[in-house]
Write an enzyme that holds these catalytic residues in place. Structure first.
Site, mmCIF file in Angstrom:
data_model
loop_
_atom_site.group_PDB
_atom_site.id
_atom_site.type_symbol
_atom_site.label_atom_id
_atom_site.label_comp_id
_atom_site.label_asym_id
_atom_site.label_seq_id
_atom_site.Cartn_x
_atom_site.Cartn_y
_atom_site.Cartn_z
ATOM 1 C CE LYS A 153 -1.780 4.517 4.932
ATOM 2 N NZ LYS A 153 -2.940 4.438 5.784
ATOM 3 C CE LYS A 166 -2.962 -0.144 3.396
ATOM 4 N NZ LYS A 166 -3.877 -0.461 4.517
HETATM 5 N N1 C2G Z 1 -10.120 7.451 8.552
HETATM 6 C C1 C2G Z 1 -11.095 8.399 8.874
HETATM 7 N N2 C2G Z 1 -10.713 9.628 9.285
HETATM 8 C C2 C2G Z 1 -9.407 9.956 9.406
HETATM 9 C C3 C2G Z 1 -8.416 8.995 9.095
HETATM 10 C C4 C2G Z 1 -8.799 7.738 8.671
HETATM 11 O O1 C2G Z 1 -12.307 8.127 8.763
HETATM 12 N N3 C2G Z 1 -9.068 11.199 9.836
HETATM 13 C C5 C2G Z 1 -10.566 6.124 8.092
HETATM 14 C C6 C2G Z 1 -10.079 5.785 6.697
HETATM 15 O O2 C2G Z 1 -10.944 6.353 5.722
HETATM 16 C C7 C2G Z 1 -10.149 4.261 6.710
HETATM 17 C C8 C2G Z 1 -9.856 3.912 8.184
HETATM 18 O O3 C2G Z 1 -10.012 5.138 8.932
HETATM 19 O O4 C2G Z 1 -11.474 3.809 6.386
HETATM 20 C C9 C2G Z 1 -8.453 3.393 8.383
HETATM 21 O O5 C2G Z 1 -7.546 4.334 7.850
HETATM 22 P P1 C2G Z 1 -6.057 3.829 7.522
HETATM 23 O O6 C2G Z 1 -5.503 3.144 8.695
HETATM 24 O O7 C2G Z 1 -5.332 4.948 6.883
HETATM 25 O O8 C2G Z 1 -6.366 2.686 6.467
HETATM 26 P P2 C2G Z 1 -6.003 2.657 4.917
HETATM 27 O O9 C2G Z 1 -4.548 2.751 4.724
HETATM 28 O O10 C2G Z 1 -6.905 3.611 4.258
HETATM 29 O O11 C2G Z 1 -6.381 1.124 4.573
HETATM 30 O O12 C2G Z 1 -8.147 -2.361 1.946
HETATM 31 C C10 C2G Z 1 -8.410 -1.106 2.549
HETATM 32 C C11 C2G Z 1 -7.163 -0.525 3.159
HETATM 33 O O13 C2G Z 1 -6.510 -1.483 3.985
HETATM 34 C C12 C2G Z 1 -7.528 0.707 3.966
#
Ligand code: C2G
Length: 126
Positions: A46, A44
């Protein structure tokens, strides 16, 4: 019994993550979280600061999360939805439409992200 699933890295757990998970839990009777493995985070693009085990430890402290599974690939969602009889895939709006291809397996709900907080912002401050 309405079953919800969501996926994420949940690195440096913050209020935005909490609000996402809480809203997901409130939408159904059970919540499954697919937690991205360290290896999948690389796919990803990340680099999570906390290891999978530490990120999992945080999520395990929430009684509104019923099961934590490991997210190892983009492709596993169909299998997860079928195997766990999922009714709703629940994601933040940064994923809007990205998972619409799964509409034939379950409902897809995208909700607005919590503003002004993100792991990248926290990393900058640190
Ligand atoms: N999120 C949110 N508000 C934020 C930050 C994050 O609502 N200020 C939500 C994101 O939209 C996501 C969840 O929290 O739905 C997790 O965010 P991340 O840990 O950044 O996950 P991500 O890298 O987006 O992984 O297959 C899907 C991926 O694994 C999602």
């Amino acid at each position: 019994m309405k079953k919800v699933i969501t996926y994420g890295t949940f690195d440096y757990f913050h209020y935005g993550h909490f609000m996402l998970l809480k809203r997901a839990a409130d939408l159904g009777d059970s919540l499954i979280v697919g937690l991205s493995s360290d290896e999948f985070n690389t796919k990803k693009n990340k680099q999570s600061l906390l290891s999978f085990d530490k990120r999992k430890e945080v999520l395990e402290s929430f009684n509104f999360i019923d099961l934590i599974i490991t997210e190892n690939s983009w492709e596993q969602k169909i299998g997860d939805i079928k195997n766990h009889n999922i009714d709703i895939l629940f994601m933040g709006s940064d994923w809007s439409m990205k998972f619409d291809y799964l509409k034939k397996y379950c409902d897809i709900v995208y909700v607005p992200r919590t503003p002004k907080i993100s792991t990248s912002l926290i990393k900058k401050i640190l």
